[in-house]
Design an enzyme around this catalytic site. Sequence first.
Site, PDB file in Angstrom:
ATOM      1  N   LYS A 286      15.762  -4.155   4.538  1.00 34.37           N
ATOM      2  CA  LYS A 286      14.677  -4.578   3.641  1.00 34.37           C
ATOM      3  C   LYS A 286      15.002  -4.108   2.223  1.00 34.37           C
ATOM      4  O   LYS A 286      15.436  -2.966   2.028  1.00 34.37           O
ATOM      5  CB  LYS A 286      13.353  -3.988   4.123  1.00 34.37           C
ATOM      6  CG  LYS A 286      12.129  -4.526   3.383  1.00 34.37           C
ATOM      7  CD  LYS A 286      10.836  -3.950   3.993  1.00 34.37           C
ATOM      8  CE  LYS A 286       9.597  -4.429   3.248  1.00 34.37           C
ATOM      9  NZ  LYS A 286       8.368  -3.849   3.816  1.00 34.37           N
TER      10      LYS A 286
ATOM     11  N   SER B 105       4.683  -7.249   4.507  1.00 35.93           N
ATOM     12  CA  SER B 105       5.625  -7.541   3.450  1.00 35.93           C
ATOM     13  C   SER B 105       7.064  -7.766   3.902  1.00 35.93           C
ATOM     14  O   SER B 105       7.839  -8.383   3.192  1.00 35.93           O
ATOM     15  CB  SER B 105       5.626  -6.371   2.465  1.00 35.93           C
ATOM     16  OG  SER B 105       6.098  -5.181   3.098  1.00 35.93           O
TER      17      SER B 105
ATOM     18  N   SER C 143       3.284  -3.856   7.608  1.00 36.05           N
ATOM     19  CA  SER C 143       4.399  -4.667   7.106  1.00 36.05           C
ATOM     20  C   SER C 143       5.613  -4.759   8.008  1.00 36.05           C
ATOM     21  O   SER C 143       6.517  -5.541   7.748  1.00 36.05           O
ATOM     22  CB  SER C 143       4.844  -4.154   5.733  1.00 36.05           C
ATOM     23  OG  SER C 143       3.846  -4.420   4.783  1.00 36.05           O
TER      24      SER C 143
END
Lengths: 500, 494, 98
Positions: B77, B152, B176
């Site tokens: 990420k 997210s 997330s």
Amino acid sequence: MALKYEDVIAKYEPVLGLEVHVELGTESKMFCGCNTVFGAAPNTQTCPVCLGLPGSLPVVNGKAIEYTIAIGLALNCSIAPFSRFARKNYFYPDMPKNFQTSQYDEPICVNGYLDVTIDTEEGPKEFRVEIERVHMEEDTGKSLHMGGATGRIHGADYSLLDYNRAGIPLVEIVTKVITGTGKYAPEVAKAYVSELRDILRGLGVSDVKMEQGSLRCDANVSLRPIGVEKLGTRSETKNVNSLRSVERAVRGEMIRHAELLNNGEKVVQETRHFHEDTGLTTPGRSKEQAEDYRYFPEPDLVPVAPTPELIEKIRASLPEKPSIRRKKLQDAWQVPDKEMAAMINADVLDLVEATVKLGADPTRARSWWLGEIARLANEKGVAAAELPISSADVAEIVVLIEKGELTDKLARQVVEGVIAGEGRPSEIIQSRGIQVVSDDSALMAAIEKAIALQPDVAEKVRGGHVPAAGALIGAVMKETKGQADAAKVRELLLKHLGQA
Amino acid sequence: MIKKTATEMASSLKAGEISSVELTQAHLDQIAKVDSEVHAFLYVDSEGAINQARAIDEKRKSGADLPPLAGVPLALKDVMTQKGIPTTCGSKMLEGWRPPYDSTVVTRLKENGVVILGKTNMDEFAMGSSTENSAYGPTHNPWDLTRIPGGSGGGSSAALAAFEAPLAIGTDTGGSIRQPAAVTGTVGVKPTYGGVSRYGLVAFSSSLDQAGPCARTVLDAAHLHEAIGGYDKLDSTSINAPIPPVVAAAKDGNVKGMKIGVIKELQGDGYQPGVLKLFNESLELLAQQGAEIVEVSCKYFDYALAAYYLIAPSECSSNLARFDAMRYGMRIGSGSAEDVMNLTRQAGFGREVKRRIILGTYALSSGYYDAYYGSAQKVRTLISRDFENAFKFADVLVSPTAPTTAFKIGEKANDPIAMYLNDIATIPTNLAGIGGMSLPSGLAEEDGLPAGFQIMAPAMQDDRMYKVGSALEAALLTKWGQPILASAPQLGAK
Amino acid sequence: MSNISRDDVANLAKLARIDMSDSELDHLSNELSVILDAVARVQEVAGAEVPPTSHPLPLKNVFRADEVRSSLTPEEALSGAPAQEEQRFKVPQILGEE
Ligand SMILES: [Mg+2]
Ligand SMILES: [Zn+2]
């Protein structure tokens, strides 16, 4: 025309508040492992943490906590069993995260005091300065303001930032309001900072160099008409960076406030900057609204909860208080109050002590540091401690004098040589060919010559008027170009004239 | 090969059936093939990945004893720093920034020989539940490219679902990791707070952020969890204790006698019927394996969302203050430093980020602190007490991960409150700092899209989630006859 | 109904150093009012008897030894700088004290 200080204190009572920031002398920074050595090339002592790079996290330096507790204990504070760091949020380019990791409503040390003594016409007077809190925080980076006329922030075209100082552990020591000092407010302020500095130095937690910024003082001053309870509006004078300036800044602000008040004007609550050259303050940029720091507990750090064992361990290792130490030294050396005060004022007490420890006679050690060396320091406009002469040098010189191998006059030449960087005392004696004339026959020849030239004086001495011998001794010293030991000359002369 | 599990890939590597270079290249090829449609990646480090793979192959050839995941590729990420590799956090503010240091997660991945393929898309600074808030355009859900992949960490989960990587790293502040896992048919785990170091994780909300593993199976997640987890002296909030035995628990998968608590407050109104149906079927499967299903009540969960939307914005308003155009990242405008800060922050932050910064600035400001931030912290205490109490009656707690399946891109973009409701079931664990896992429970009957089953365990008992998750996963696999992702549409036809 | 005015938002934006446009300020004041209405309910249960939790872990006293670790090189430290000069970060004029 400026108001006279006497007129200020006749009408108003000053109220002080002092905030002192001290850079701790830890090896590494407050929240990261970067070096803290002063004066390194720019941005060579930075890392993701102290540069506030995205993703970096702080970890508390345990030594800084111990130092802070030691400071709190030395200032008679209670140590909080639970304290926390908080974020103080405001934007400033020298602060990498745009928040300062500090402490807010849960500081580590609270409620202490420090007694200070000042020298007055009526003798020494003691004042108690109460301490509100001692807390931990971190220092900011340093900006160089470029372009513009003055090199100051105002009018600069741009700034250059060095973050070596960012994240160095800082301890902030905040007093409660100091009242009841009356006309002595400036002296009390100075004495407080001076005493605090001695304590911190004694603890070994900081190098307390005001000129390098490792000890900085902000002075809050307000006036109220004598007899009035309500506090007046205060001004906060920032970063006053010498003991003398603390005194001057407080006195200057008192006069400035009084002038405003006398003219029916209002004192503005603001920060002000002290200028060494003029001794005056100028206002900082006024803020339209009070800064809202939006403090909240620092989520990246966990609470500090020192155990009673740790606190007691630190307490047990505290050095003697400077005031007690001074008392002991004064007794041991049998120094009058005035001389003691002179040594403290000239900041040579530590030097004298070290000189005595190396074998020098206390009285001689003191008179060298307070006399010739202080005079040379004064000439150069620096503190005695900053001259390139050490306690060891002075001790060596004093011992040579005691042994009769140097006269005072010759010793002055040696001191001069050491300060000029010619080497250690023994080297200078060698290279400059300094030698005491101690050969009795050579001295006797000079004595006889002096008597022959001033027979009337010699007659007076023979008649029992010993003080008259001074003129003969002077002549002998002159004859031997100062290389004789005056005491020895005196002894031989008086014996020769039948007075010993 | 790319459709296998990470554990299977690791065995093949170990057996010499395939090299890490081949495996890495296969994933790079898949990225080249499908990522124009999915847009899971913000940066692909093809050269670096191949070099890492080659180094692992050489070590293996020399007979070195390698960690379990050595040579297996992973997607990172874009909120984690990796030295020299662009790290944007999905924001214009950090465009072009190459951090001079590795996050601890990356250090551990490197130590474990895991091959990092590149950086995945995300909502800007991890604020969002749809990955629509990325400054670099949205990620598309591999199950239906017109839908969101969750957020997210939508990029990480979409990369797994599109077989662009077998493993990924996510971060979970309010869901997330778990909500994207739920809507993409993958597995995501938020470990106990402090279980995985946050050092190098660009902070959104420091007291809530937690990095964790994303994978396609529970066992794969467990292997990754063990690789990245454990104490880190660079993170003061890291737990100084051994990692719970998550791999062993995932291999064990025996729930006989375990008590599974269904949280009454996390179902019903607002939950899609198909999602609830799958949730109940999963409970039944667990009961069939000998678990005891009990119902528990957590009455303060109703306040969790409100508390979260005060705490997270407050902390982010402070955490994001450092993006000021002075030391790194974007700088625009002229005038004073203050002017440049103002203009850069205006231009560099997206709408959602600004909204949260302003909300947080308000909640912390003097006069409002007690009413907002202070009260939210008290709610946090109440939520933790709810959990403590519930865990007296159950070994793990369960709920649907998200109330609905993936919605259409753009559908909720203008309604922040509706968007925030996505995280209603995941937020309580972040507030209490305990662990949570999401694994697929099936495809909802209304829309044929994946739904998630959430398992929560007490702090530092993360192994319980793996045990229950692994049991459910096995039962579902038996029921379906194939992994859920086998039913996902083929990509890369274009 | 919480009422956050446009001026309130403008002040917050100033505190947060964001140069928002007028239309953004208008839009955000409406949104914030709605959001604050939704989150204000935390006050309903936040009684005086409930202690606040600022952190999920009950950790305390986490310290590092006072040891120097290697820093970044100045090149690394300045690698992201929008501008630099003399090995320092170059920033626009700082309007501040003095
Ligand atoms: Mg301070
Ligand atoms: Zn550092």
